[in-house]
Design a protein around this motif. Structure first.
Motif, PDB file in Angstrom:
ATOM      1  N   GLU A 254       0.851  -1.185   0.000  1.00  0.00           N
ATOM      2  CA  GLU A 254       0.000   0.000   0.000  1.00  0.00           C
ATOM      3  C   GLU A 254       0.891   1.240   0.000  1.00  0.00           C
ATOM      4  O   GLU A 254       2.066   1.141   0.384  1.00  0.00           O
ATOM      5  N   PRO A 255       0.346   2.398  -0.377  1.00  0.00           N
ATOM      6  CA  PRO A 255       1.163   3.617  -0.376  1.00  0.00           C
ATOM      7  C   PRO A 255       1.745   3.870   1.006  1.00  0.00           C
ATOM      8  O   PRO A 255       1.050   3.785   2.032  1.00  0.00           O
ATOM      9  N   GLY A 256       3.070   4.133   1.046  1.00  0.00           N
ATOM     10  CA  GLY A 256       3.775   4.400   2.292  1.00  0.00           C
ATOM     11  C   GLY A 256       4.332   3.144   2.947  1.00  0.00           C
ATOM     12  O   GLY A 256       5.071   3.241   3.928  1.00  0.00           O
ATOM     13  N   SER A 257       3.996   1.992   2.456  1.00  0.00           N
ATOM     14  CA  SER A 257       4.457   0.748   3.103  1.00  0.00           C
ATOM     15  C   SER A 257       5.733   0.239   2.453  1.00  0.00           C
ATOM     16  O   SER A 257       5.978   0.458   1.274  1.00  0.00           O
ATOM     17  N   ARG A 258       6.517  -0.513   3.245  1.00  0.00           N
ATOM     18  CA  ARG A 258       7.695  -1.161   2.685  1.00  0.00           C
ATOM     19  C   ARG A 258       7.494  -2.664   2.735  1.00  0.00           C
ATOM     20  O   ARG A 258       6.672  -3.176   3.497  1.00  0.00           O
ATOM     21  N   SER A 259       8.327  -3.296   1.976  1.00  0.00           N
ATOM     22  CA  SER A 259       8.289  -4.778   1.985  1.00  0.00           C
ATOM     23  C   SER A 259       9.183  -5.279   3.107  1.00  0.00           C
ATOM     24  O   SER A 259       9.849  -4.483   3.797  1.00  0.00           O
ATOM     25  N   ALA A 260       9.274  -6.554   3.220  1.00  0.00           N
ATOM     26  CA  ALA A 260      10.252  -7.150   4.137  1.00  0.00           C
ATOM     27  C   ALA A 260      11.647  -6.845   3.640  1.00  0.00           C
ATOM     28  O   ALA A 260      11.871  -6.609   2.462  1.00  0.00           O
ATOM     29  N   ILE A 261      12.609  -6.862   4.559  1.00  0.00           N
ATOM     30  CA  ILE A 261      14.005  -6.666   4.136  1.00  0.00           C
ATOM     31  C   ILE A 261      14.545  -8.008   3.634  1.00  0.00           C
ATOM     32  O   ILE A 261      14.328  -9.046   4.267  1.00  0.00           O
ATOM     33  N   PHE A 262      15.184  -7.961   2.475  1.00  0.00           N
ATOM     34  CA  PHE A 262      15.801  -9.161   1.911  1.00  0.00           C
ATOM     35  C   PHE A 262      17.316  -8.977   1.908  1.00  0.00           C
ATOM     36  O   PHE A 262      17.815  -7.853   1.829  1.00  0.00           O
TER      37      PHE A 262
END
Lengths: 383, 576, 199
Positions: A254-262
């Motif tokens: 969603e806008p403003g969200s980040r994914s998990a760190i890889f």
């Protein structure tokens, strides 16, 4: 001569047809990847993932992502109001060719220091340097563009490491592009030395306690997809080509969200060890009606500190919001603006040098006629 | 531009400057003072180089640099001070003036050039400057001023000079305006104005001036008994001093018509009676319209004159019997003393003769026409006039047009003959110069209309008699009815308000600039404002006439122009 | 006389010039009278336009809204976008003798510009008889009404201090005389002046 548009007409039609059919298959593939991602997350958390060991250590042949501590299909929102300061740098260069009358190799590095809520204008530093040789003399030879770029990259992070100021707030440093240099490793001593210098500078930033992020606007990589391909390679007929990670995370974040760190697994990962180990996450800096996925590369020292990650996440969103409908970190744009060298500046510098050399009694070669011919004036009209 | 609300026009400061016009189209002056401080009829002086131009304002025209400035009311859109500045520059009033005279005033006073100029005049190298008919125009932006007392005196003369009589004052500054009485009486003049416009008062003023100046005798045909004795003004009820009361019997004599004449219960100084011998055939012919005489009248009168002579025809005709018949040879025939008998005897149709006789009964019955009056009163009147007395012939109860026409024409005819003889003798060196005589006739259109003018002696006097020291002063409210040949002979015209276009046209006929003056006449105040124009005044001017009251006579009697010497007066009256 | 420069000349011709100022410099306002010293004397002018050009970044930031002060200051101070002022020449002086004609030669690039103080205003406006108004009125491409209005405000204040309170009326009268053949322009100009000098 201009393009033969008549010749291209049928080809344009073919292009559109192909794109149409490719688009259909892309949508299917994206759905498939999302399914696999969710499945992967489930299997990792339940401990039933079979091929996870394939990714347990860096695979030098594969350029792909590896799960880190966060769940691979998770997204993270932020609602921070923490104080911080920002430092960004960018660089530009003048490179010489054999056609030039005077070989000029120059880098122009800018740094911009921005303190939110301070009501002070950002501070700017710009440093212009001729490229020097090993003896630390100004090089009068033609230097390859690749080498100049590397020198520039090193100087950019050098700006981030060496600019000191008094503050008690966390310092977030941002550079434009990946933290993983594409030029390295090379065999030549220059490259080796420069790369080493780069790594040392990264370490210095770490030692300074600064948070470093490499901002990649419009990423085309398929690191996470490649990861899924490797994990689920046993599925026959699995074809996830033609799509990128951004395609996946457009749907996931969603806008403003980040994914998990890889973790970043690549042929050059070996060079980035310990706290310098490369990680990344995807971030949606856009709006609901216009999402925009970027990739942010960080080192392990940042990835392991969730507070740092949140600060970086927050800072990037704050900066991108400033630019309105075309989100991009304001500070990076300004750093670029301060660093960029225009073509006419090369010409002015050449003229300045020529004049000074002539004053000193030095003979100057002329530019190649090939180059001169390219610069012939277009048609004019009598007024 | 002067503040519209508070500043009065400084008489020494210019009121504007010339912006256009010419000799034909009049001059246009851009006013630099509020429009209301200058009126139509004002006497304007324009100074241009060494010349001064004297003119009368005939029109005021509002103008604007752009008509939109006049249309738009800027007061609602701009602050008052800016509106005032804007209007000063964009809205203007042009004064249209009729230039009449120009006078060389020379270089600037006290300058070396002026000294040289004056010396050349004193040496006789240069003519003494005098007002001339305007022949050129002032330059653009020449300054214009309201005339001051000196300007008026330059043109119309100073009141202290003998012969100059103040007839009124300028409307704005009340400077005295004189007419020269000597010049006035050199030609016939006219006083015109609608009923109630003050002609009688104006006539009294002029007469008083003439009597006081005493260089001419006046004979007034006072049809309505207004001038001789004191009267009461019909509108104010105030006492109006008569000329006899003002100047005394020695100078002014009232003559009544008929032996038992009385003027409002008072006896005149002497009575005028006519003898039968005084009535001439032309006197009767003049009364054709009044008596409704036929075209056969002339033939009948001629036959009477042939038979009885010019002196006897009237008596003889009167004594004839109208319609008397006798029986002769069994038939009725006209009696020998009848009109019909005479007619048959003299080849006149009896009915024509009887008709004339019948109509002449109005004359036969007049009590002032008697066969043998005790004295020749006509001669007495003439003699008084020759001696320098002034006669006011009051008609008393004889107020009909018939009386007026008959007496005034008959008397004037005799006077005219008398003065012609005197003049001829004077020219032959036998006698002294005849005394100037002015005959004042009211209701002049009755005597001087086109039909009558050729029959009466008045038109002859108007046309020719100035050479014989006799002129007319005609007073009338319908100048359009007066024969235009007579009008054209009038020198001075003094005009009050006239409402009829034809009357206005008649008054201005033969005068330069009449178109410009036409509107002015129609816009005079109904009372006390008059326009002086014609030969007798240097240029047209609008004045507020003097008031005819006790103060007027005080001013005249205290005049230092001439002292009254009683002994000289008695000797003049009674030389023997 | 002011001795703090308000900017430097970028380009010029006989009728006017463009001066560049940094936002931190004392800036003349619209209608200000300025002078540019030259080798022979001074050139006088009126500021008739002040323009701050935009670029892509400014446009984008403006559309974004809610800008923090740091970004605003960054754009005003750090970014190399100067304030430019357009000047119309109204006269010049040589050896302190003031003329209301156009200068014989325009000033040169990078010549410094100064804001005229009240004494300069008085001296200039007292020389001659408002001859310089014609330069303003004859230009179709400038807001003559507003420019004259702003100038008259400043000049009348200086004149009042100098003991000539009636100067403004004489000036307005001269403007009316110059414009009385042009009703439309006159109305515009007087409207602007009327707003500046209400009753």
């Amino acid at each position: 001569m201009p393009i033969n548009y008549i010749n291209l007409q049928p080809q344009i039609k073919d292009y559109c047809e192909q794109a149409k059919s490719t688009n259909k298959s892309r949508t299917l593939k994206i759905d498939q990847v999302l399914d696999l991602l969710h499945r992967c997350a489930d299997e990792i958390s339940s401990g039933t993932l079979n091929n996870i060991s394939t990714l347990s250590s860096p695979n030098y042949k594969n350029r792909c992502a590896r799960p880190n501590s966060e769940c691979v299909n998770q997204s993270f929102k932020i609602n921070n109001n923490d104080q911080y300061v920002l430092l960004a740098s960018d660089g530009s260069q003048i490179t010489s060719t054999h056609h030039d009358a005077l070989p000029i190799s120059l880098i122009n590095i800018s740094g911009i220091f921005y303190q939110p809520n301070s009501r002070k204008s950002p501070e700017i530093q710009v440093s212009s340097e001729f490229i020097r040789n090993a003896e630390n003399n100004i090089s009068l030879d033609v230097i390859s563009e690749d080498l100049v770029n590397l020198i520039r990259d090193v100087a950019e992070v050098g700006m981030l490491a060496n600019w000191h100021f008094k503050t008690r707030l966390p310092i977030i440093t941002i550079s434009d592009g990946p933290l993983e240099l594409f030029h390295a490793p090379r065999a030549s001593a220059d490259y080796q030395q420069l790369f080493q210098e780069y790594l040392e500078t990264l370490e210095k930033i770490h030692q300074e306690g600064r948070i470093l992020g490499g901002y990649i606007d419009k990423p085309r990589a398929n690191l996470v997809i490649r990861m899924l391909e490797i994990i689920y390679q046993s599925i026959s007929g699995l074809d996830l080509s033609g799509i990128s990670d951004a395609d996946i995370f457009f749907r996931l974040l969603e806008p403003g969200s980040r994914s998990a760190i890889f973790q970043l697994n690549s042929p050059s990962s070996n060079n980035y060890t310990g706290p310098l180990a490369l990680h990344f996450f995807y971030l949606n800096v856009g709006r609901k009606d216009k999402p925009w996925i970027v990739r942010v590369e960080i080192n392990k020292w940042a990835a392991d500190n969730i507070i740092n990650v949140r600060l970086l996440h927050q800072a990037l969103l704050d900066q991108c919001r400033l630019m309105g409908s075309q989100p991009y970190p304001y500070i990076l744009h300004r750093a670029h603006e301060e660093a960029v060298v225009h073509l006419d500046e090369k010409e002015k510098l050449t003229a300045l040098l020529s004049f000074s050399l002539q004053q000193s009694g030095v003979e100057i070669a002329s530019k190649s006629y090939k180059s001169s011919a390219k610069e012939l004036q277009n048609r004019t009209r009598m007024k | 531009m002067a503040d519209k609300n508070t500043e009065k026009t400084n008489i020494n400061s210019p009121i504007g400057y010339v912006v256009g016009g010419g000799l034909k189209a009049n001059l246009h002056i851009r006013l630099t003072v509020p429009a209301y401080s200058v009126q139509e009829g004002s006497f304007i002086v324009i100074k241009s180089g060494d010349w001064q131009f004297y003119s009368i304002a005939t029109d005021l025209q509002l103008g604007a640099i752009d008509p939109r400035f006049a249309d738009d009311k800027m007061e609602n859109r701009l602050p008052p001070n800016i509106v005032s500045l804007l209007q000063d520059q964009t809205l203007y009033t042009n004064l249209v003036v009729l230039p009449s005279l120009m006078l060389e005033s020379g270089p600037k006073l006290n300058s070396p050039e002026h000294t040289l100029w004056q010396e050349s005049i004193d040496n006789g190298e240069k003519e003494q400057p005098r007002p001339l008919p305007v022949k050129t125009v002032p330059v653009h932006h020449a300054k214009a001023f309201l005339a001051n007392k000196g300007n008026i005196a330059e043109i119309f003369g100073k009141e202290t000079v003998d012969g100059n009589f103040v007839i009124g004052h300028t409307r704005e500054q009340k400077h005295p305006v004189c007419i020269n009485l000597d010049k006035l009486i050199q030609r016939s003049s006219g006083i015109f104005g609608a009923t109630g416009s003050g002609k009688s008062f104006l006539t009294r003023i002029i007469l008083a001036g003439l009597i006081d100046h005493d260089q001419s005798s006046v004979l007034v045909y006072d049809m309505h008994n207004e001038y001789g004795l004191d009267d009461t003004a019909s509108d104010t009820g105030q006492n109006v001093i008569g000329l006899r009361s003002a100047f005394g019997r020695t100078k002014v004599q009232i003559v009544g018509l008929g032996s038992s004449a009385d003027i409002r219960g008072l006896s005149p100084d002497f009575n005028l009676t006519l003898s039968y011998k005084d009535i001439m055939p032309e006197d009767v012919e003049m009364l054709t319209r009044e008596l409704n005489l036929r075209e056969t009248t002339a033939a009948t009168l001629d036959a009477l004159v042939q038979k009885f002579g010019r002196s006897g025809w009237f008596s003889a005709f009167k004594s004839m019997k109208h319609g008397k018949m006798i029986e002769q040879d069994g038939k009725l025939t006209p009696a020998p003393d009848s009109v019909a008998f005479w007619a048959n005897q003299n080849g006149i149709h009896p009915m024509a003769a009887e008709g004339l006789h019948s109509k002449l009964k109005r004359l036969f019955n007049k009590p002032y026409i008697i066969e043998n009056p005790p004295s020749d009163s006509i001669q007495a009147v003439t003699d008084s006039l020759k001696k320098g007395q002034h006669i006011i012939l009051s008609f008393g109860k004889f107020e009909s047009d018939l009386d007026y026409l008959l007496i005034s024409n008959l008397l004037t005819r005799r006077i005219r003959t008398e003065w012609e003889n005197m003049t001829n003798q004077f020219r032959n060196g036998k006698v002294s110069e005849p005394r100037q005589l002015v005959i004042i006739i009211e209701e002049a259109h009755k005597l001087l209309n086109r039909e009558m003018a050729v029959q009466t002696t008045f038109s002859t006097i108007a046309r020719e008699m100035r050479k014989y020291y006799v002129t007319l002063l005609i007073i009338d409210q319908r100048p359009s009815q007066i024969y235009d040949e007579v009008m054209s002979q009038l020198g001075t015209r003094i005009c009050g308000w006239l409402g009829d276009d034809d009357d206005v046209h008649a008054v201005l006929s033969g005068l330069a600039g009449r178109d410009a003056l036409r509107g002015m006449l129609a816009r005079l105040q109904p009372k006390e404002e008059v326009l002086l124009l014609g030969w007798g005044v240097p240029m047209p001017i609008l004045v507020r006439s003097r008031r005819y009251d006790a103060d007027f006579y005080k001013e005249i009697k205290h005049s230092i122009k001439r002292k009254f010497d009683q002994k000289t007066a008695i000797n003049a009256l009674y030389p023997d | 006389m002011n001795d703090i420069t308000a900017g430097r000349l970028l380009r010029s011709n006989t009728r006017g010039c463009v001066v560049g100022c940094h936002v931190s410099q004392p800036a003349p306002v619209f209608g200000s009278m300025i002078n540019i010293p030259t080798k022979t004397g001074k050139v006088f002018g009126l500021v008739h336009d002040i323009h701050i050009d935009d670029d892509g970044l400014v446009r984008q930031l403006a559309a974004a809204g809610n800008l923090p002060d740091e970004v605003i200051l960054d754009n005003r101070i750090n970014r190399n976008v100067p304030v430019e002022m357009s000047i119309i020449f109204i006269g010049y002086s040589i050896e302190n003798k003031i003329s209301h004609s156009l200068p014989p030669r325009p000033p040169l690039s990078l010549d410094e510009m100064y804001i005229c103080d009240p004494e300069d205003l008085r001296n200039f406006t007292n020389a001659g008889h408002f001859g310089y108004f014609r330069h303003v009125i004859s230009r179709q491409d400038i807001p003559a009404g507003e420019l004259l209005s702003a100038h008259l405000q400043a000049a009348s204040t200086a004149q009042k201090v100098g003991g000539n309170p009636n100067w403004i009326n004489e000036a307005i009268q001269e403007i009316i005389i110059l414009l009385r053949d042009n009703h439309e322009l006159m109305t515009n100009v007087l409207g602007a002046i009327g707003d500046a000098f209400p009753a």
